[in-house]
Design a protein around this motif. Structure first.
Motif, PDB file in Angstrom:
ATOM      1  N   GLU A 120      -6.172   1.542  12.048  1.00 17.21           N
ATOM      2  CA  GLU A 120      -7.533   1.761  12.559  1.00 17.21           C
ATOM      3  C   GLU A 120      -8.349   2.635  11.616  1.00 17.21           C
ATOM      4  OE1 GLU A 120      -6.642   5.318  15.809  1.00 17.21           O
ATOM      5  OE2 GLU A 120      -6.405   3.208  16.368  1.00 17.21           O
ATOM      6  N   GLY A 121      -7.744   3.018  10.475  1.00 20.30           N
ATOM      7  CA  GLY A 121      -8.500   3.785   9.488  1.00 20.30           C
ATOM      8  C   GLY A 121      -8.717   5.221   9.885  1.00 20.30           C
ATOM      9  N   SER A 122      -7.698   5.856  10.534  1.00 26.11           N
ATOM     10  CA  SER A 122      -7.861   7.289  10.835  1.00 26.11           C
ATOM     11  C   SER A 122      -6.684   8.102  10.306  1.00 26.11           C
ATOM     12  CB  SER A 122      -7.993   7.532  12.342  1.00 26.11           C
ATOM     13  OG  SER A 122      -8.083   6.369  13.058  1.00 26.11           O
ATOM     14  N   LEU A 123      -6.052   7.593   9.252  1.00 28.11           N
ATOM     15  CA  LEU A 123      -4.901   8.314   8.702  1.00 28.11           C
ATOM     16  C   LEU A 123      -5.361   9.432   7.770  1.00 28.11           C
ATOM     17  CD1 LEU A 123      -1.791   8.108   8.674  1.00 28.11           C
ATOM     18  CD2 LEU A 123      -1.968   6.656   6.695  1.00 28.11           C
ATOM     19  N   HIS A 124      -6.528   9.277   7.169  1.00 28.74           N
ATOM     20  CA  HIS A 124      -7.116  10.236   6.212  1.00 28.74           C
ATOM     21  C   HIS A 124      -6.161  10.598   5.073  1.00 28.74           C
ATOM     22  CE1 HIS A 124      -9.995  10.238   9.271  1.00 28.74           C
ATOM     23  NE2 HIS A 124      -9.581  11.254   9.970  1.00 28.74           N
ATOM     24  N   HIS A 176       6.368  10.072  13.804  1.00 22.80           N
ATOM     25  CA  HIS A 176       6.147   9.059  14.846  1.00 22.80           C
ATOM     26  C   HIS A 176       5.616   7.805  14.163  1.00 22.80           C
ATOM     27  CE1 HIS A 176       4.994   7.186  18.571  1.00 22.80           C
ATOM     28  NE2 HIS A 176       5.490   8.205  19.243  1.00 22.80           N
ATOM     29  N   LEU A 177       6.529   6.837  13.962  1.00 19.97           N
ATOM     30  CA  LEU A 177       6.206   5.680  13.118  1.00 19.97           C
ATOM     31  C   LEU A 177       5.074   4.826  13.668  1.00 19.97           C
ATOM     32  CD1 LEU A 177       9.259   3.892  11.576  1.00 19.97           C
ATOM     33  CD2 LEU A 177       7.030   4.217  10.594  1.00 19.97           C
ATOM     34  N   SER A 178       5.182   4.452  14.954  1.00 24.33           N
ATOM     35  CA  SER A 178       4.192   3.509  15.476  1.00 24.33           C
ATOM     36  C   SER A 178       2.810   4.144  15.496  1.00 24.33           C
ATOM     37  CB  SER A 178       4.583   3.047  16.868  1.00 24.33           C
ATOM     38  OG  SER A 178       4.724   4.150  17.721  1.00 24.33           O
ATOM     39  N   GLU A 179       2.784   5.447  15.757  1.00 26.04           N
ATOM     40  CA  GLU A 179       1.489   6.133  15.775  1.00 26.04           C
ATOM     41  C   GLU A 179       0.907   6.177  14.353  1.00 26.04           C
ATOM     42  OE1 GLU A 179      -0.288   9.040  18.882  1.00 26.04           O
ATOM     43  OE2 GLU A 179       1.138   7.425  19.022  1.00 26.04           O
ATOM     44  N   THR A 180       1.783   6.402  13.372  1.00 27.45           N
ATOM     45  CA  THR A 180       1.335   6.414  11.972  1.00 27.45           C
ATOM     46  C   THR A 180       0.757   5.051  11.601  1.00 27.45           C
ATOM     47  OG1 THR A 180       3.083   7.996  11.445  1.00 27.45           O
ATOM     48  CG2 THR A 180       2.087   6.839   9.591  1.00 27.45           C
ATOM     49  N   LEU A 214     -10.816   7.410   1.832  1.00 34.51           N
ATOM     50  CA  LEU A 214      -9.631   6.663   1.413  1.00 34.51           C
ATOM     51  C   LEU A 214      -9.093   5.755   2.521  1.00 34.51           C
ATOM     52  CD1 LEU A 214      -9.717   9.343  -0.436  1.00 34.51           C
ATOM     53  CD2 LEU A 214      -7.515   8.504  -1.162  1.00 34.51           C
ATOM     54  N   ASP A 215      -9.476   6.053   3.770  1.00 34.17           N
ATOM     55  CA  ASP A 215      -9.069   5.160   4.863  1.00 34.17           C
ATOM     56  C   ASP A 215      -9.638   3.764   4.669  1.00 34.17           C
ATOM     57  OD1 ASP A 215      -7.549   6.784   6.613  1.00 34.17           O
ATOM     58  OD2 ASP A 215      -9.359   7.861   7.163  1.00 34.17           O
ATOM     59  N   CYS A 246       0.842  -1.195   0.000  1.00 34.05           N
ATOM     60  CA  CYS A 246       0.000   0.000   0.000  1.00 34.05           C
ATOM     61  C   CYS A 246       0.874   1.242   0.000  1.00 34.05           C
ATOM     62  CB  CYS A 246      -0.899   0.006   1.235  1.00 34.05           C
ATOM     63  SG  CYS A 246      -1.873   1.506   1.354  1.00 34.05           S
ATOM     64  N   LEU A 247       0.519   2.189  -0.842  1.00 33.44           N
ATOM     65  CA  LEU A 247       1.235   3.458  -0.906  1.00 33.44           C
ATOM     66  C   LEU A 247       0.183   4.538  -0.649  1.00 33.44           C
ATOM     67  CD1 LEU A 247       3.737   5.011  -1.532  1.00 33.44           C
ATOM     68  CD2 LEU A 247       3.457   4.558  -3.925  1.00 33.44           C
ATOM     69  N   ALA A 248       0.366   5.298   0.428  1.00 25.97           N
ATOM     70  CA  ALA A 248      -0.636   6.309   0.780  1.00 25.97           C
ATOM     71  C   ALA A 248       0.021   7.673   0.848  1.00 25.97           C
ATOM     72  CB  ALA A 248      -1.266   5.968   2.129  1.00 25.97           C
ATOM     73  N   LEU A 249      -0.670   8.673   0.339  1.00 24.18           N
ATOM     74  CA  LEU A 249      -0.172  10.046   0.427  1.00 24.18           C
ATOM     75  C   LEU A 249      -1.104  10.822   1.345  1.00 24.18           C
ATOM     76  CD1 LEU A 249       0.581  10.716  -3.330  1.00 24.18           C
ATOM     77  CD2 LEU A 249       2.185  10.100  -1.549  1.00 24.18           C
ATOM     78  N   VAL A 250      -0.505  11.567   2.276  1.00 29.56           N
ATOM     79  CA  VAL A 250      -1.331  12.384   3.164  1.00 29.56           C
ATOM     80  C   VAL A 250      -0.974  13.851   2.933  1.00 29.56           C
ATOM     81  CG1 VAL A 250      -1.543  10.598   4.928  1.00 29.56           C
ATOM     82  CG2 VAL A 250       0.350  12.198   5.046  1.00 29.56           C
ATOM     83  N   PRO A 251      -1.867  14.772   3.284  1.00 25.03           N
ATOM     84  CA  PRO A 251      -1.548  16.191   3.112  1.00 25.03           C
ATOM     85  C   PRO A 251      -0.316  16.563   3.952  1.00 25.03           C
ATOM     86  CG  PRO A 251      -3.878  15.889   3.578  1.00 25.03           C
ATOM     87  CD  PRO A 251      -3.224  14.565   3.787  1.00 25.03           C
ATOM     88  N   ALA A 252       0.382  17.629   3.533  1.00 23.07           N
ATOM     89  CA  ALA A 252       1.593  18.054   4.225  1.00 23.07           C
ATOM     90  C   ALA A 252       1.312  18.317   5.698  1.00 23.07           C
ATOM     91  CB  ALA A 252       2.124  19.316   3.561  1.00 23.07           C
TER      92      ALA A 252
END
Length: 1612
Positions: free
Chosen positions: A960-964, A950-954, A1552-1553, A932-938
């Motif tokens: 859990e589907g809250s990366l947006h 923060h890797l583990s939090e990411t 997208l989550d 999976c390749l995901a892009l998030v806003p800056a």
């Protein structure tokens, strides 16, 4: 960006400095793009030259350099010689060593590698060229490597030849709109020196090789290779080193290039003048597909053009997936069932270690120096008293001015004061709060090292244990909760902090500091001198020699986000300082510049501890100063003539970025530049680039000293400073492919995938080092094998505080030789670093254990993958180089996930192009698929306290589907290679063999029947009559005033009611009307278009009285005529209705303007309005000649979207009513509540027919009324004390959702359901067990008996096969193995076992009904508990389909089938549903053991995938569970791809989550790869009146592009 166009301008220095500052502010997000441009133009307005005229425009030509391997670059007048020296060296090196390369080669400086005539003198002038040609500064320079960049570009170029079109996701407009920069970038509040993040101005670049200059050749070749996606925006994000590049971007923003092979004019700002451009030889103009509307005209496989955009994309996806995958795998492992998952077999060609077993390496002896102090506190006391005026620490403000100088005298007296106050002023004399040995938190901001140092030494003097941590900024800081757990487990109750920091902490309204989430209750204690009491004259701290007591605890964040505390003893602390002093050659009063975090790791060890032991002077550079002036540390080295500097590679990178021909820089005083993150193999490129630029400023090569460190083993190795410039550092160019197998292979041939590593020096003095296998027993590695480095020394951590098990595994390791003998009697400590010991005892680190991802048995390092992704063009695409790489476990293997922050100005097109390039690059270089390749806003990824990601939090957010994310690309097809074998269909075993097999194994043939109608004696008067019309006449005569029907309105009051005689008289009038006004003959068909109510019933019996055949039709929805009216028209036409009866209101609607827009209103048959009836009676009431003649037609749309009408004869209708009467024990004294749609199936029979036959009163509740009053049905059931009620799933769902929170208020209103004994859900599908259970649970408090709720089952060939009824055993539930069902087998399992699926019995079989389970293919009978098609034989079977075309084959197959073996005489009807029979332990009313029928699903709906049969509902249930925002889901297949449509209840940002979560859950639970994920709004999935999903309608809508989806993801 600014400076490109300012190259030629003579700007004063202060203007340039201000510009640089502006750019930094922009890159940091402190100002918006608009603000930046405004201020910039203001600054340089006065210096701008007038724009040149058209003929004076500078002409820039792009020329392809044909020489092989020449770097691509833009040539600029007056700056032709932009070739990077190092670049040339690298190429020459690659060329010279491509043959037989030694394991290690040593480089003798850059110049020596070049023949004299090619060597460029590094003069200030030539080095200035470096700075002009600035590269993409936004890359994270930890990972910058020119060689790697070239490798990536080459890999991508290779890919271009076989480029497949990857379908871009479809996205709703609202999701595409990008907000401006300032919306993304909050002002930076982090207090720390940024740890991993890279704060780089976008415009500032590094003097690196070719990738910086705008890559025209790449651009042209892209055009030639005809990437059909528009290239207009892709190049504008690449930064260029010249004004032309800048102009190019501007031009590209204005022109739309029609012909892809012609690059735009790059000469002037306007796009009117064309300029000849030299093309590469033999270039062909690519043909782009013409576009029609929004659909790309594509030819499908068989050459048929498809114009739907969706079809085109799916076809593209199918083509992409047809590419040959990696070689197929052979072996399988068994997954606790016959389901087989492929297991990765070792590649026979994989490299294996061949070297001898390594020997443990010893560092030099730790020298004994006479004046070394016995402990660190003793050293402090000594310098504090002997030379109190000697400077110890100088801190800087944000302008780079010295803020404060802490002398050794002040440090000593203040530390004493802190020690005294901690021990004596907290708590009471009798009960002090802190005793020696207790743990105390140190909470100091990163710009106040002096206060922190005083507090640290205060703790050492007081013999309490300091735990330095980050300042908690908000209550929700990423990872701060875990820090709280550490403090709690260490028993910390006191936190020392500074005044400023204390004021800055979040406060509650009362002024108290709130408790942070997960933190223990703390007493905050300010250590500023003015707040402390003076110690008495006679008080002195007790200074002992170093012993084994804990000195301090350093926190460490693990891969999973948990925080551990590493304890360091006083003797380890002292020995470590001594070892560093010896290794680095520290002497008294040396000056050292420290840029690192002083709370932990190298910054603490050198800048706080070792410095005091040697009375050194530390110049501390805070992170806030580095942000404003990245050169500050270099300036301080010059200013203070510092001998040593401690930096990370990012600090070197920033210095390069900001370096602007500073005349006065001189680094010749430096004897040692310690690179703290030397263990990251990618630090080598920063070191090289830094040396290249600053060699001319007096920096010597041998000064750069990378070191490797870990929280557990402290300093692992460090390169010693030498005076000998002839001894070059060690280098190795290793094959990345070899490294994935843990084997060191020098890269032979010119492979693209190499890792260049530099040594991190020698083992520490007094230490022994070895490398052991990373997993399993700690066995020594071979000499050509990569392992985890382990160290045995006094100077290491001793434990993880409070965790003895983990401590044992890390701090007490005994490495063994291959024979099993221990290497040493002393334990070793695992460093967490992967590496090996090379020739000459040099230590090489190739990565961290934490970053290791094991995919299909090969080890990949997250850092390496980050480096590859960052080298993909356009490099500026990733915002400030912020990329997170981690692995998630899906289907028994790790899968790689990459999350990157994209720049605010990037377009969809850019994002998608960049993503597909990254996939290709990683595939080529690492030979591993990205899941999976995901892009998030800056600026949206969670940050560590020091600004890194923060890797583990990411990872947590992702799972859990809250990366947006704003873009997602999933590649499960390419990287999931361990799916189970597709099922091979076995040659069919004949039906006879099956039957014999069942008999032999003692299994009975699966057949069951309801009670026998012939044997039931009852006083059923209605049985005397063959026809329902006769029954009604009889009732009108015998019980004229008995109420048969009561219709309720939405308020629950009676809207209308009918007695037997009223119904009879009304039916007579309607019969007259049909004969006289409609001129109908007997046998003519009449369509009844009525809302649910009394009129419909009267019209039905009117038709029977007139001898016509009624067809009930749902009226069009007034708010939705366009979609509902065509269905009405179709049923009227297909049923060949001669006339249409309806109410006045609907009559107007059918002739309205809206109706005319939807259908041809002139084609309606005559319409009769029954609101205006004639007053007379018919001469006679029609009586059919034969019970087998047609009574009515039942039309219904099946879930697969087929409109099917079945014929019901008079005999079948009467038999049906009798069967229901017996099953439910219906008599004239009963009342039954019905909340169903009365248009087809059992709903119609219960609404219109049963009351007339049985004489009971039906309370009719139109389901549509529940939308305004959800409690209507249950209130009616309660009010009329009803015992039997019927509803649909949609009604039950409406009550469950609408009344869930109102049970208390309903109870107060007197709602009582305790009298209900049967509540039957009328359905034609597998019972929805979750819904019925939640309904039962919800209304249990209102008296509903859980056993009352049951379901019925009917289908087209027989409208009701099962119905729970009043007597007989309760419905049973069994659990079956879902995987066995896919193979058409039933395997019963325990509740809660993995892959179990609960199935509820579909009610009792009706009297007079026989059922058998048959094989749908061979038509042979099956055994008990075998899955097969349900066949039914009954007096109330429909007599056939009513179709215009008379499709006889279907007719005979569905209604007149016979078994191929066994009982071949009985005629059966095939239901088209799969199910099984199971004999239970319960007994029926007649004392027999009860046979339960379990319906699994419709054959038409089932999907054949990978040779197995899947039922959509199972996949949908899994998907709905995957995320809280998924309210509904439907799946279908298209060209063998599984398409999942989910309804999103939440903001569109969450759309997208869902894509990764849906893909994961279907893989894990069903072993299927999802092809397309479609996210839509609530209510898009069409549902019929029975609450069943219309998946085929949905499919048609999707393919016709009518769903208006929020997002469509095409999985690769």
């Amino acid at each position: 960006m600014a400076d490109r166009s300012l190259e030629g301008m003579a700007l004063p220095l202060e203007v340039r400095a201000r510009l640089a500052e502006l750019e930094l502010e922009l890159s940091e997000g402190d100002i918006t793009q608009k603000g930046y441009e405004k201020k910039r133009s203001k600054l340089i307005g006065a210096y701008l030259p007038q724009p040149p005229t058209a003929n004076g425009a500078a002409v820039v030509r792009c020329r392809r350099q044909h020489s092989e391997g020449a770097p691509r670059r833009m040539l600029q007048a007056g700056n032709i010689g932009v070739c990077d020296i190092r670049d040339a060296a690298v190429r020459e090196r690659v060329a010279s060593t491509a043959g037989n390369r030694p394991l290690f080669y040593f480089r003798f400086g850059v110049d020596q590698a070049l023949p004299p005539e090619r060597r460029a003198p590094v003069t200030p002038a030539s080095s200035s060229r470096y700075h002009r040609r600035r590269s993409s500064g936004s890359r994270d320079e930890r990972y910058r490597s020119d060689v790697h960049t070239e490798a990536v570009q080459a890999a991508l170029a290779k890919h271009k030849e076989r480029k497949m079109a990857v379908p871009m996701p479809s996205k709703r407009r609202s999701l595409v709109v990008q907000t401006s920069m300032d919306a993304y970038t909050p002002p930076d509040t982090s207090s720390g020196s940024e740890d991993e993040g890279s704060v780089q101005g976008d415009s500032q670049g590094t003097p690196t090789s070719s990738q910086g200059s705008i890559n025209m050749e790449h651009w042209i070749s892209q055009a030639i290779h005809g990437s059909t996606t528009s290239t207009t925006s892709s190049s504008s994000t690449q930064s260029g080193g010249s004004g032309a590049a800048h102009r190019l971007a501007d031009v590209m923003a204005q022109t739309h290039i029609e012909n892809h092979s012609a690059p735009p004019d790059v000469t002037t700002y306007t796009s009117e003048h064309a300029v000849p451009v030299e093309r590469p030889q033999g270039s062909t103009t690519s043909r782009t597909a013409p576009k029609y509307g929004n659909a790309e005209l594509m030819e499908t496989g068989d050459g048929v053009p498809v114009s739907s955009r969706v079809s085109a994309k799916i076809q593209q996806l199918v083509n992409t997936l047809k590419r040959p995958k990696r070689p197929p795998l052979r072996e399988f492992f068994v997954d606790d069932f016959e389901e087989l998952l492929e297991v990765q077999q070792p590649d026979p060609n994989q490299p294996k270690p061949e070297g001898a077993q390594m020997l443990a390496m010893r560092g030099e002896q730790l020298g004994v120096v006479t004046n070394w102090p016995p402990s660190l506190e003793a050293a402090l006391q000594r310098w504090g008293t002997i030379s109190p005026k000697a400077p110890c620490l100088t801190t800087m403000d944000t302008n780079g001015k010295p803020l404060y100088i802490l002398t050794y005298g002040k440090l000593w007296t203040r530390s004493m004061k802190v020690a005294y106050n901690i021990l004596h002023k907290l708590g009471t004399k009798q009960e002090p709060m802190v005793r020696p040995g207790d743990r105390v938190a140190l909470v100091f901001p990163n710009n106040d090292p002096a206060a922190s140092m005083v507090a640290f030494y205060g703790c050492l003097l007081a013999e309490v244990v300091p735990v330095p941590i980050e300042v908690p900024l908000t209550r929700k800081d990423a990872g701060s909760q875990q820090i709280g757990f550490l403090l709690g487990s260490c028993g910390v109750t006191v936190a020392l902090t500074s005044d400023a920091c204390h004021k800055g902490l979040p406060k509650s309204p009362t002024g108290e500091i709130p408790q942070f989430k997960g933190w223990p209750k703390l007493l905050w204690f300010v250590t500023e001198s003015k707040h402390l009491s003076k110690p008495p004259r006679d008080w002195f701290p007790h200074i002992k020699d170093a012993n084994n007591d804990t000195a301090y605890i350093e926190y460490k964040t693990c891969k999973d986000g948990s925080v551990l505390g590493v304890t360091v003893t006083r003797i380890a602390l002292l020995t470590h300082c001594q070892a560093l002093t010896q290794a680095c050659g520290y002497t008294e009063a040396e000056t050292i510049v420290n840029v690192l975090d002083f709370k932990k790791d190298v910054g603490l060890w050198h800048g706080i501890l070792t410095s005091v032991m040697n009375m050194m002077h530390v110049i501390s550079i805070p992170y806030s100063l580095m942000k404003v002036n990245p050169l500050s540390w270099i300036q301080k080295v010059c200013q203070y003539k510092a001998k040593v500097a401690c930096v990370k590679s990012r600090d070197m990178h920033w210095a390069l970025v900001a370096h602007r021909d500073q005349r006065d820089i001189n680094l010749s005083s430096l004897r040692m530049l310690i690179v703290a993150d030397g263990a990251n193999p990618w630090s080598i490129s920063s070191c090289d680039a830094f040396l290249n630029v600053f060699q001319s400023k007096g920096l010597r090569q041998e000064v750069i000293c990378p070191c490797a460190s870990s929280p557990e083993a402290l300093t692992v190795a460090i390169r010693r400073p030498t005076d000998d410039s002839n001894q070059p550092p060690g280098r190795g160019v290793l094959s990345m492919h070899g490294l994935t197998y843990g084997v060191i292979r020098v890269d032979s041939e010119e492979k693209l995938s190499v890792l260049t590593v530099q040594d991190v020096g020698l083992v520490m003095p007094g230490a022994i080092m070895c490398s052991v296998k990373p997993d399993g027993i700690p066995q020594l590695c071979r000499t050509d094998e990569v392992g985890e480095l382990c160290v045995c020394a006094v100077a290491t951590g001793t434990s993880y505080y409070g965790l003895s098990g983990m401590t044992k595994n890390t701090f007490e390791v005994f490495p063994v030789t291959s024979s099993g003998a221990p290497v040493s009697e002393y334990p070793f400590v695992r460093t967490g670093l992967l590496g090996f010991v090379g020739p000459g005892g040099l230590v090489f680190a190739v990565g961290k254990m934490d970053g290791l991802m094991v995919v299909s048995g090969r080890r990949h390092n997250a850092d390496d993958i980050v480096a590859t992704a960052l080298a993909v063009e356009p490099m500026k695409f990733v915002y400030r180089g912020r990329i997170a790489v981690f692995s998630v476990t899906v289907l028994h293997d790790e899968r790689i996930v990459i999350v990157a922050e994209q720049r605010p100005d990037s377009t969809e097109e850019d994002s998608f192009q960049w993503m597909s390039r990254v996939l290709q690059a990683i595939d080529s270089i690492h030979q591993v698929g990205v899941y999976c390749l995901a892009l998030v806003p800056a600026n949206t990824l969670p940050k560590t306290p020091l600004g890194g990601i923060h890797l583990s939090e990411t990872k947590q957010l992702f799972l859990e589907g809250s990366l947006h994310p704003c873009n997602v690309l999933m590649c499960p097809h390419t990287c999931v290679t361990n799916l189970p074998k597709p099922r091979q269909k076995q040659p069919e075993i004949g039906p006879a063999s099956v039957m014999v097999g069942n008999l032999v194994s003692g299994k009975r043939i699966a057949q069951a029947s309801g009670r026998d109608l012939g044997q039931i004696e009852d006083n059923d008067q209605a049985r005397k009559f063959l026809f329902l019309s006769e029954v009604l006449q009889w009732r009108a005569q015998t019980t004229p005033d008995h109420v048969l029907y009561t219709l309720l309105n939405c308020r629950g009051t009676i809207a209308n009611s009918l007695t037997c005689v009223q119904l009879h008289k009304r039916a007579e009038k309607i019969a007259v009307m049909l004969m006289e006004r409609g001129h109908l003959q007997d046998g003519d068909h009449v369509a009844l278009v009525y809302p649910p109510g009394i009129d419909l019933i009267a019209a039905f019996y009117g038709c029977l009285y007139a001898g016509c055949v009624p067809i009930t039709v749902r009226p069009p929805h007034p708010q939705n005529i366009a979609t509902t009216l065509p269905t009405v028209k179709m049923i009227v036409e297909v049923s060949r209705s001669a006339c249409l009866m309806t109410t006045q209101l609907i009559c107007k609607l059918l002739r309205s303007r809206e109706a005319a827009a939807a259908v041809d209103v002139r084609a309606w048959p005559p319409i009769l309005d029954t609101d205006d009836l004639p007053k007379k009676r018919p001469a006679q009431i029609y009586k059919p000649s034969n019970p087998d003649t047609l009574a009515y037609l039942d039309f219904s749309v099946s879930t697969t979207g087929m409109l099917a009408g079945v014929k019901m004869s008079h005999a079948a209708t009467s038999a049906f009513c009798r069967s229901i009467k017996l099953q439910c024990e219906l008599y004239p004294s009963r009342e039954v509540a019905i909340c169903l749609d009365p248009y087809c199936g059992l709903g119609f029979v219960l609404w219109c027919l049963c009351s007339v036959y049985s004489g009971h009163q039906s309370i009719l509740i139109p389901p549509a009324e529940l939308e305004t009053n959800p409690a209507l049905w249950l209130l009616a059931v309660s009010q009329y004390k009803v015992r039997d009620t019927f509803c649909s799933y949609s009604v039950m769902e409406l009550c469950t959702k609408g009344l869930g929170s109102q049970t208390e208020s309903l109870k107060a209103r007197g709602l009582d359901l305790s009298r209900v004994r049967t509540c039957v859900v009328v359905a034609e599908e597998r019972p929805r067990i979750a819904l019925t259970q939640s309904f039962s649970k919800l209304f249990k408090d209102l008296g509903l008996h859980p056993r009352a709720v049951s379901t019925s089952f009917g289908c087209r060939v027989n409208l009701a096969i099962c119905l729970q009824g009043t007597s007989g055993p309760d419905p049973t539930t069994v659990y079956v193995d879902m995987r066995a069902l896919r193979h058409d087998r039933v395997r019963l399992v325990e509740r809660g076992s993995p892959h179990s699926l609960p199935l509820m019995e579909s009610g009792k079989i009706l009297p007079g009904v026989r059922i058998i389970i048959a094989n749908p293919e061979t038509k042979g009978p099956l055994g008990d508990s075998h899955l097969g098609e349900i066949w039914v034989h009954s007096a109330h079977n429909a007599s056939g389909y009513f179709t215009i075309y008379g499709d006889e084959s279907l007719q005979s197959d569905h209604f007149n089938s016979r078994l191929s073996f066994g009982d071949t005489q009985t005629v059966w009807a095939r239901t088209g549903y799969l199910g099984f029979l199971r004999r239970t332990e319960l007994t029926d009313a007649n004392g027999e053991r009860h046979d339960a029928l379990y319906v699994v699903g419709a054959l038409d709906e089932a999907m054949e995938l990978r040779g197995m049969r899947y039922h959509p509902i199972d996949i949908e249930t899994s998907v709905i569970r995957a995320h809280k925002s998924v309210t509904e889901c439907a799946v279908f297949t298209w060209t063998n791809l599984l398409v999942v449509v989910v309804e999103l209840d939440g903001s569109e940002q969450e759309a997208l989550d869902l894509v990764p979560l849906v893909t994961n859950v279907v893989l894990e639970e069903h072993y299927l790869v999802v092809g397309v994920v479609v996210v839509v709004d609530i209510g898009v999935i069409p549902i019929n009146s029975r609450g069943e999903k219309q998946r085929m309608h949905l499919r048609d809508g999707f393919l016709a592009d009518q769903l208006d989806p929020i997002y469509v993801a095409y999985n690769m």
